[in-house]
Design a protein around this motif. Sequence first.
Motif, PDB file in Angstrom:
ATOM      1  N   GLU A 151      39.631  37.595  41.772  1.00  0.00           N
ATOM      2  CA  GLU A 151      38.273  37.673  41.655  1.00  0.00           C
ATOM      3  C   GLU A 151      38.043  37.697  40.061  1.00  0.00           C
ATOM      4  O   GLU A 151      37.281  37.197  39.506  1.00  0.00           O
ATOM      5  N   ARG A 152      38.795  38.537  39.410  1.00  0.00           N
ATOM      6  CA  ARG A 152      38.562  38.614  38.129  1.00  0.00           C
ATOM      7  C   ARG A 152      39.010  37.546  36.994  1.00  0.00           C
ATOM      8  O   ARG A 152      38.184  37.225  36.105  1.00  0.00           O
ATOM      9  N   GLN A 153      39.658  36.600  37.536  1.00  0.00           N
ATOM     10  CA  GLN A 153      40.003  35.309  37.106  1.00  0.00           C
ATOM     11  C   GLN A 153      39.000  34.355  37.167  1.00  0.00           C
ATOM     12  O   GLN A 153      39.094  33.353  36.524  1.00  0.00           O
ATOM     13  N   SER A 154      38.194  34.532  38.294  1.00  0.00           N
ATOM     14  CA  SER A 154      36.783  33.679  38.362  1.00  0.00           C
ATOM     15  C   SER A 154      35.769  34.127  37.298  1.00  0.00           C
ATOM     16  O   SER A 154      34.999  33.321  37.274  1.00  0.00           O
ATOM     17  N   THR A 155      35.910  35.244  36.750  1.00  0.00           N
ATOM     18  CA  THR A 155      34.837  35.739  36.049  1.00  0.00           C
ATOM     19  C   THR A 155      35.155  36.071  34.516  1.00  0.00           C
ATOM     20  O   THR A 155      34.484  35.934  33.599  1.00  0.00           O
ATOM     21  N   ASP A 156      36.385  36.952  34.380  1.00  0.00           N
ATOM     22  CA  ASP A 156      36.998  37.183  33.246  1.00  0.00           C
ATOM     23  C   ASP A 156      37.493  35.999  32.519  1.00  0.00           C
ATOM     24  O   ASP A 156      37.698  34.915  32.653  1.00  0.00           O
ATOM     25  N   TRP A 159      41.665  32.335  29.564  1.00  0.00           N
ATOM     26  CA  TRP A 159      40.821  31.081  30.138  1.00  0.00           C
ATOM     27  C   TRP A 159      41.550  29.822  29.576  1.00  0.00           C
ATOM     28  O   TRP A 159      41.112  28.406  29.932  1.00  0.00           O
TER      29      TRP A 159
END
Length: 327
Positions: A180-185, A281
């Motif tokens: 989940e974090r990798q999709s937003t952070d 990213w």
Amino acid sequence: MSNELTQRLNQSLRLGDIFQFAFEELLEMFGADYCCILHMNEEKGGLEVIACNHSSLQNEILEVGQGLGGKVYTTGESLIMSNYIDNPNTTSRLMNATGSQSLIATPLSVGGEVRGAIMLAHRDAHYFSYDNYRLLQAMAGHIGLAVGNARLHAEVRRLANRDSLTGLYARHYLDEEIKERQSTDFCGCLIVVDIDQFKMVNDTYGHQKGDKILKEVSEIVKSSIRQGDIAARWGGEELSVYLPLMGVEQAVNVAERIRKRVMNETEPNVTVSCGIAEWSWMDERVSVESLFYRADMALYKAKNNGRNQVIVDTKENGGGVKGLPHK
């Protein structure tokens, strides 16, 4: 209306949704000008205004026993008031703030325990009938049942996401959170923490002592990280910490803090080795599996280098490691 309220309450197992549904339906059902739902918040030490259509009161924390809502909560008894102005010895923030004169209120009971209060107010005097008063008591029963189901569901989810021995999150929860974090952070770091020679601890002191050591190390990990960081039991004597939006240098500081505290605060004294991997990213391909693999390889190097140290994975040439040995 009663059936519609029950149906809406059963549409969700989220506590916030249930209170919002109840708030909306009660206003319509009784034709009230104002609705205020209070719920005990132990962490904040009082009754929290969880839903209210007067903005000045929303999210306020009231002392137990304060005002009419506090009285209903404390006594566990419902209340009907036809003309607030005729009761000069009674104070209510809701009635004063809204200029209301009529009130019906009832305790909100969950599993046989009073957990809050529901208050409905109207600007006109003598607005609510005795039938309204009895109906609100009945509706509070439906709401309390829904709140109880939501609390039970939340507790089941909490237990499913926690390791029973250490109290840390389970690995599946950590995996989901990292995805989940990798999709937003835009970046993050993973630390894998392994208790050195843990088998020897179990063989020397017994498994009960080994469990105690594992709990001690877990408490050190939890108290060494930020509120938003996620600590989990990865398996056996291996723990892991995900640090959202943190660079590798900061992660090394966290790992070092954990390593030093474990060495000094455990009884009998044990040490830990740590492997760190980061992502950002700019990486071509980011996956939870590859992040764990790289952190695990760094941990493996720390073990082979003599234990009780922190090793950081480097992403050059497909992932090597660089050591930060600390003895």
